[in-house]
Structure formats: C-alpha cells, structure tokens
Design a protein around this motif. Structure first.
Motif, PDB file in Angstrom:
ATOM      1  N   HIS A 136     -34.510 -47.806  40.424  1.00 49.43           N
ATOM      2  CA  HIS A 136     -33.387 -48.652  40.431  1.00 49.43           C
ATOM      3  C   HIS A 136     -32.740 -48.888  39.158  1.00 49.43           C
ATOM      4  CE1 HIS A 136     -36.549 -51.439  39.245  1.00 49.43           C
ATOM      5  NE2 HIS A 136     -35.412 -52.149  38.449  1.00 49.43           N
ATOM      6  N   ASP A 138     -30.985 -51.666  36.340  1.00 51.70           N
ATOM      7  CA  ASP A 138     -30.721 -53.322  36.270  1.00 51.70           C
ATOM      8  C   ASP A 138     -29.335 -53.558  35.899  1.00 51.70           C
ATOM      9  OD1 ASP A 138     -33.262 -53.072  36.701  1.00 51.70           O
ATOM     10  OD2 ASP A 138     -33.978 -54.410  34.867  1.00 51.70           O
ATOM     11  N   HIS A 192     -35.174 -46.586  37.075  1.00 57.33           N
ATOM     12  CA  HIS A 192     -36.801 -46.856  36.708  1.00 57.33           C
ATOM     13  C   HIS A 192     -37.495 -47.580  38.072  1.00 57.33           C
ATOM     14  CE1 HIS A 192     -34.712 -50.332  35.395  1.00 57.33           C
ATOM     15  NE2 HIS A 192     -35.732 -51.299  35.924  1.00 57.33           N
ATOM     16  N   ARG A 215     -34.093 -61.212  30.671  1.00 53.83           N
ATOM     17  CA  ARG A 215     -32.942 -60.864  30.451  1.00 53.83           C
ATOM     18  C   ARG A 215     -31.956 -61.744  30.042  1.00 53.83           C
ATOM     19  NH1 ARG A 215     -34.637 -59.256  35.927  1.00 53.83           N
ATOM     20  NH2 ARG A 215     -34.830 -56.901  36.121  1.00 53.83           N
TER      21      ARG A 215
HETATM   22 FE    FE Z   1     -35.950 -53.266  36.563  1.00 60.95          FE
END
Ligand code: FE
Ligand code: MD6
Length: 218
Positions: A136, A138, A192, A215
């Motif tokens: 996927h 992010d 990743h 994040r």
């Molecule tokens: Fe991720």
C-alpha cells in the motif's frame, strides 16, 4: 592492539543507518532502549482504546489489529480510509500521544535528516502469526512533506519496500525489535507492506509484533 569488528559487542556504538532508497532509511535498534517502556505504554493505551480489526472499504476485515493515540487516528470502514479525531468505537478522542513517543519520533526523524517533525497521529498495529499487510501507499495525510517514522517491537517481520508503481519489484527488509524506519522526501509515496508474520516467541511480546507509525496527518 584494539580489534574493530563490524557488529560491535559494545552497545554504546550505534549500528549504522541502512539506506533503502533516497528519503528512506532503517535505523537499526534506534528504539531498543525504550522498547519495554513503549510496550508497557501500548498495553495501557489499549485499555482506553482497544485493538480492533477494522473493515476495508471493500468489506474485508483487516488481519492487523489496530488502535491509535494522538490528535488524529487512522481508521478504515466501508466509507473509506481517513483520519478521525474520535475513536469510532467509543466516540471519544484517542488517548494522548505520550511525550516519550513524540521524543523518539522526532529524534529518529532528525537522525534521518528530517528536522522539525512533529507528528500528531500514531497508529498502533498488532500482528499475530499469519497476519500480513498488503502492499500500500500511505497517502491519507494532507501534507506529504512530513516524513513517517515507524517503530518495530517484538517479533521480527519481513518488510516489503517497493516503489511508486505498485508493480515495482520490492526489496525484502527484515525489521527486528527496536528498529526504526524513517521515510519521506522522494520515497514518501513508495509502496510497502509486511509479509505474513512467522510464528515465534519474543521475550517481551510472546507471539506478537507491534508497530508504531508516527505521522503528520493534517
Ligand atoms: Fe504504511
Ligand atoms: C508495519 N508499516 O511495519 C507497517 N508505513 O507494521 C507501514 O505500513 C509503514 O513501516 C509507512 C512508513 C513506514 C511503515
């Protein structure tokens, strides 16, 4: 005559960073000193906001158990992937981001060359044997200039690290307890994932792996 060896027996000599790609680096053992404290704190955060298996927009249950702390929490349901200030299971704010979590994330980002990282979201992932996270990107954050800091705890896992295209070949990167991955700049949107977790026994987590992903959500 002193003998210099590649993997020193002296724990005060930090292992060298391992670059994955421009903008992405593994800091081996960067979180080991606070690993036990992180795990103890995860256990108490999970009393306030229990781990749950969220539903993907496609209607499948994720095998990774997830919860969050900080101002924003990452969630998934039939409506999609997004950040929410409230835990949808309780309609209460997520637990606060502990100060030493923030300090670890900021010092790791700085060590990787990203100064001024102030995360406002921390996703906590829990893996049991067989649990995986498919490739996927992010990309639910508003600002891709901030890096991501990811801390591995407990059982080791095989991290898959691809490229911008989902079909790009992926490197296989073993991540052990205490390893930190910092990730930004030109690698920020690389695909990743995590291979299915192998059975094992870790002195601090038994048969489980935990991952903290810091994040800047919004
Ligand atoms: Fe991720
Ligand atoms: C995990 N990590 O290690 C999942 N995302 O459990 C991630 O999805 C991840 O490690 C962005 C940056 C680093 C990561």
């Amino acid at each position: 005559m002193p003998l210099f060896i590649e993997s020193p027996a002296h724990p005060d000599v930090p292992p060298a960073p391992r670059p994955l790609a421009p903008g992405a680096v593994v800091l081996p053992g960067f979180g080991t000193a606070v690993g036990e404290a992180l795990l103890d704190t995860i256990a108490s955060l999970a009393v306030q906001a229990p781990f749950r298996h969220m539903c993907t927009p496609g209607g499948r249950q994720m095998s990774v158990g997830m919860t969050n702390c900080g101002q924003w929490g990452w969630i998934s349901d039939r409506q999609g992937y997004r950040y929410s200030a409230l835990d949808p299971d309780s309609d209460r704010p997520w637990p606060e981001l502990p100060a030493f979590f923030l300090a670890l994330a900021t010092t790791a980002a700085t060590a990787a060359g990203f100064t001024g990282f102030t995360p406002n979201a921390c996703l906590i992932n829990r893996y049991a044997p067989g649990t995986q996270l498919s490739l996927h990107q992010d990309k639910d954050e508003r600002d891709f200039t901030a890096p991501i800091v990811s801390v591995s705890l407990g059982l080791s896992a095989m991290f898959l690290f691809g490229g911008t295209r989902r079909a790009a070949p992926a490197q296989r990167v073993p991540l052990a307890h205490g390893d930190v991955v910092v990730w930004g700049g030109p690698a920020r949107l690389f695909h990743h994932g995590i291979s299915p977790l192998a059975k094992g026994c870790h002195p601090l987590t038994g048969g489980l792996r935990f991952n903290l992903t810091f994040r800047r959500a919004g």
